[in-house]
Design a protein around this motif. Structure first.
Motif, PDB file in Angstrom:
ATOM      1  N   UNK A 168      -8.774 -23.822  -6.077  1.00  0.00           N
ATOM      2  CA  UNK A 168      -9.191 -22.648  -5.301  1.00  0.00           C
ATOM      3  C   UNK A 168      -8.588 -21.368  -5.885  1.00  0.00           C
ATOM      4  N   UNK A 169      -9.391 -20.294  -6.040  1.00  0.00           N
ATOM      5  CA  UNK A 169      -8.869 -19.016  -6.548  1.00  0.00           C
ATOM      6  C   UNK A 169      -7.786 -18.475  -5.620  1.00  0.00           C
ATOM      7  N   UNK A 170      -6.656 -18.098  -6.173  1.00  0.00           N
ATOM      8  CA  UNK A 170      -5.534 -17.626  -5.366  1.00  0.00           C
ATOM      9  C   UNK A 170      -5.468 -16.116  -5.346  1.00  0.00           C
ATOM     10  N   UNK A 171      -6.592 -15.473  -5.165  1.00  0.00           N
ATOM     11  CA  UNK A 171      -6.650 -14.012  -5.126  1.00  0.00           C
ATOM     12  C   UNK A 171      -7.200 -13.554  -3.782  1.00  0.00           C
ATOM     13  N   UNK A 172      -6.821 -12.357  -3.383  1.00  0.00           N
ATOM     14  CA  UNK A 172      -7.259 -11.809  -2.103  1.00  0.00           C
ATOM     15  C   UNK A 172      -8.645 -11.195  -2.238  1.00  0.00           C
ATOM     16  N   UNK A 173      -9.292 -11.002  -1.100  1.00  0.00           N
ATOM     17  CA  UNK A 173     -10.538 -10.264  -1.067  1.00  0.00           C
ATOM     18  C   UNK A 173     -11.778 -11.090  -1.310  1.00  0.00           C
ATOM     19  N   UNK A 174     -11.668 -12.417  -1.402  1.00  0.00           N
ATOM     20  CA  UNK A 174     -12.847 -13.267  -1.560  1.00  0.00           C
ATOM     21  C   UNK A 174     -12.735 -14.448  -0.608  1.00  0.00           C
ATOM     22  N   UNK A 175     -13.861 -15.146  -0.432  1.00  0.00           N
ATOM     23  CA  UNK A 175     -13.836 -16.421   0.295  1.00  0.00           C
ATOM     24  C   UNK A 175     -13.506 -17.502  -0.722  1.00  0.00           C
ATOM     25  N   UNK A 176     -12.240 -17.906  -0.758  1.00  0.00           N
ATOM     26  CA  UNK A 176     -11.804 -18.833  -1.806  1.00  0.00           C
ATOM     27  C   UNK A 176     -12.511 -20.177  -1.732  1.00  0.00           C
ATOM     28  N   UNK A 177     -12.821 -20.646  -0.526  1.00  0.00           N
ATOM     29  CA  UNK A 177     -13.515 -21.933  -0.426  1.00  0.00           C
ATOM     30  C   UNK A 177     -14.955 -21.822  -0.931  1.00  0.00           C
ATOM     31  N   UNK A 178     -15.657 -20.735  -0.570  1.00  0.00           N
ATOM     32  CA  UNK A 178     -17.032 -20.516  -1.027  1.00  0.00           C
ATOM     33  C   UNK A 178     -17.078 -20.422  -2.557  1.00  0.00           C
ATOM     34  N   UNK A 179     -16.107 -19.682  -3.146  1.00  0.00           N
ATOM     35  CA  UNK A 179     -16.047 -19.563  -4.603  1.00  0.00           C
ATOM     36  C   UNK A 179     -15.835 -20.930  -5.249  1.00  0.00           C
ATOM     37  N   UNK A 180     -15.032 -21.773  -4.624  1.00  0.00           N
ATOM     38  CA  UNK A 180     -14.776 -23.118  -5.167  1.00  0.00           C
ATOM     39  C   UNK A 180     -16.026 -23.983  -5.111  1.00  0.00           C
ATOM     40  N   UNK A 181     -16.762 -23.927  -3.993  1.00  0.00           N
ATOM     41  CA  UNK A 181     -17.982 -24.739  -3.892  1.00  0.00           C
ATOM     42  C   UNK A 181     -19.004 -24.311  -4.960  1.00  0.00           C
ATOM     43  N   UNK A 182     -19.123 -22.994  -5.174  1.00  0.00           N
ATOM     44  CA  UNK A 182     -20.065 -22.511  -6.198  1.00  0.00           C
ATOM     45  C   UNK A 182     -19.654 -22.972  -7.586  1.00  0.00           C
TER      46      UNK A 182
END
Length: 696
Positions: A168-182
């Motif tokens: 999972x991306x460890x950065x602020x300002x995004x939906x980290x779970x959504x980014x991981x699924x994509x």
């Protein structure tokens, strides 16, 4: 090695964590390990984790060195995991017991599956169920997911090697779970969904996903992170917005309905609806007043502004007073015949009293200018019936039947369960649990229900669950005991810094008995005079149809156990009882179900053996039999037996002797002249309702 590793990040979640862990322990699929990682919580989360770890050796706990955020905490858990599959469960969410089992069964149909997810149900922050389910497709590709993220983080089951490859991306300002699924779906063709609400998602408006404006911006940044071109980003954002409006508008409405179900909003809703009814009724009268009566030639004088106000306030007050007596504002759980009778009596009496008031002011002869008031009564009756239907419809939609948890002891609860089934519009008996299951299991069930009903149980257990429900803001229904009635009618006395409850067993005061006797004589004499023609007709009918005797008499008990002869018109053949086949004289059954056979009891009231309102007079033989099983039944003899009574009105002749005792005892302990008038008014409705059971 476990088959599934469940990763739960924990931060300031001591309130919810145990419930989440218990939902994992309840899984029907048991080959798992649970990794709980504390992200430097500031409350007692770590202590709670240590306690939970002792419950099951499959629970492993960890603690971050510094606060890292949910994405980094999940990644830490993935690195510590030993299972073939990774599942996530947020600390405030719950799983249905069959969640993992259902997902593993998908692998038998799709052995190549590497990414699975489920539908979701929703609860409020306090655990109350929102009547909304998030349905999911059987398959979802990356392109389809870009339009709408239907994958909840706490519902996924993903092969561990994929999560190690795409952390999972460890950065602020995004939906980290959504980014991981994509990212994962850029490597595999699709994820497989189980369209069942196996995840129970706790809706917290303070969360990131609860702030929709911020969530939309994070979604845009997630598209950038996923490398989506600008034109496509705009297209997907429009699709995301439309799907989000549809999803969250429905969720908001059902959440709003749930909020309105709370007691304080329910009372506000009913108060507003009652005010609207009074406004409508008063407006109809005001229109008739201005159009038909507000002339000096008719009313005899010209009213000022405040005179109009006083007149309309008085009209509204009359409707409130009479409506309270006939329960016209309590239409939600009444039968339709009760609604018709309540509104009929209220409208007729309120408008009749208003007409008499106007006639006295205008010095009219009887029936002069009566047509407008008849029209007002007819229109108001129609308005009241339409209003009742509207209120019932709104109430049924906003306040559906309470999902009830029934906690019972050793005694049989069949009669209580039957009553709950009859009251299906008010109660939905969802779960039954015995005291034998233990307090821990019962408390877990209480948290999952909005209402709790306590059957007969030891006083210590009863007090514990009442207090617990109060602390958790759960509705708690208890069967009333004699001790409860005594406590309700006791008098509070302050003794310095101490509070005492004074219990007395002195029946009615001298003043109350005197006033009650005056009313009994006056009311009985009025009935005997007004209905003398009916007495004559009924006596002649019984004499012609069945011969002598016209009256029957039974030896019954009244105040202080005194014996007296109770009179009724004869309805049965000589020597017959209700248990015999064809016991009735011609028309006798009608006389019984219509209660016309009880009219001679007004002579008992005049003699002083009975009162108009009081406990039902029991026959001597049956009373002796009842008192052997229920010694407290003698408490009913503190006052005279009554022609009608609290138990008759509310039990409608079908109550058990135990419940009859409680209702009569409540009447005795809470006696007032106003209560007598209310019972008499309710009796008029009961007499005209269809008979629900045979009287004995």
């Amino acid at each position: 090695m476990p088959k599934i590793s469940i990763v739960t990040p924990a931060y300031n979640c001591e309130k919810y964590l145990e419930e989440a862990v218990n939902s994992v322990l309840a899984q029907s699929f048991e080959d798992w390990e649970l990794l709980i990682i504390d992200d430097c919580s500031k409350d007692a989360t770590w202590l709670r984790m240590q306690t939970l770890a002792k419950k099951d050796n499959r629970i492993r706990i960890f603690q971050n060195q510094h606060n890292s955020g949910s994405a980094a905490t999940r990644n830490n858990g993935i690195r510590q995991a030993r299972g073939e599959w990774i599942a996530f469960l947020d600390s405030d969410d719950l799983w249905r017991p069959e969640k993992l089992q259902r997902q593993m069964s998908v692998l038998r149909k799709h052995p190549d599956a590497a990414f699975l997810f489920t539908g979701s149900a929703f609860i409020e922050d306090d655990g109350m169920t929102i009547a909304h389910v998030l349905h999911v497709p059987e398959k979802v590709s990356r392109k389809k997911l870009l339009k709408q993220n239907v994958i909840s983080c706490s519902s996924v089951l993903i092969r561990r090697e994929l999560m190690l490859e795409f952390p999972m991306p460890e950065e602020d300002g995004i939906h980290e779970d959504f980014a991981t699924w994509l990212a994962i779906l850029s490597k595999i063709p699709c994820a497989y969904g189980v369209d069942e609400p196996l995840l129970v998602y706790r809706r917290a408006l303070a969360s990131k996903s609860g702030k929709k404006g911020k969530s939309a911006h994070m979604n845009w940044q997630t598209y950038i992170k996923a490398g989506v071109p600008t034109v496509s980003r705009v297209y997907y954002m429009v699709s995301y917005t439309l799907h989000g409006l549809s999803k969250y508008s429905m969720l908001w409405w059902r959440s709003y309905r749930l909020m309105m179900r709370k007691e304080r909003f329910k009372k506000l809703f009913l108060m507003i609806m009652n005010a609207l009814l009074l406004l409508a009724w008063t407006s109809v009268f005001a229109h008739a007043w201005y159009q038909k009566y507000n002339y000096k030639a008719i009313i005899g004088r010209q009213y000022s502004f405040w005179g109009y106000v006083a007149l309309f306030v008085l009209y509204a007050a009359l409707n409130i007073l009479i409506g309270k007596v006939f329960s016209v504002f309590r239409v939600v759980h009444q039968q339709y015949i009760e609604i018709l009778l309540s509104h009929g009596f209220t409208v007729i009496l309120a408008n009749a009293a208003t007409y008499i008031e106007l006639a006295l002011i205008g010095r009219w002869r009887f029936r002069m200018h009566i047509a407008p008031m008849i029209a007002v009564a007819a229109i108001n009756l129609l308005i009241g019936l339409v209003w009742s239907l509207l209120v019932r419809w709104l109430y049924a939609n906003i306040y559906p039947a309470h999902e009830v948890l029934l906690i019972y002891g050793k005694n049989n609860m069949e009669s209580l369960e039957e009553e709950l089934l009859k009251q299906g519009e008010r109660f939905h008996l969802k779960t039954r649990i015995s005291l034998k299951e233990g307090r821990e299991a019962i408390i877990r069930e209480i948290r999952r229900h909005e209402s709790v009903m306590l059957g007969e149980m030891p006083e210590e257990e009863r007090t514990f669950y009442i207090r617990y429900c109060f602390e958790q803001k759960k509705r708690c229904y208890c069967q009333t005991t004699l001790a409860d009635i005594l406590l309700m009618s006791s008098e509070k006395i302050s003794l310095s810094d101490k509070t005492l409850q004074l219990f007395r067993n002195c029946g009615l005061t001298v003043e109350q008995r005197a006033a009650k006797r005056v009313f009994d004589v006056a009311f009985s004499a009025l009935v005997l005079v007004l209905l003398s023609w009916l007495y004559l007709i009924l006596a002649l009918y019984v004499r012609i149809a069945a011969g002598a005797p016209i009256l029957t008499k039974r030896e019954c008990l009244t105040r202080n156990g005194k014996h007296f002869w109770q009179y009724k018109f004869r309805t049965m053949k000589p020597g017959k009882t209700i248990e015999n086949q064809d016991p009735w004289i011609p028309g006798g059954y009608f006389l019984m179900v219509s209660h016309l056979d009880e009219l001679p009891q007004f002579f008992n009231v005049l003699k002083g053996d009975m009162s108009v309102v009081g406990p039902y007079p029991e026959q001597v033989e049956s009373a002796e039999h009842i008192q052997k099983k229920l010694p407290e039944f003698t408490y009913r003899q503190a006052i005279k037996a009554g022609l009608t009574g609290y138990a008759k009105v509310h039990g409608k002749y079908s109550s058990s002797k135990s419940n009859q005792l409680k209702m009569d005892f409540y009447y005795i302990q809470n006696y007032s002249f106003a209560l007598d008038l209310s019972i008499i008014a309710s009796t008029l409705k009961v007499l005209l309702e269809p008979s629900v059971s045979r009287r004995k």
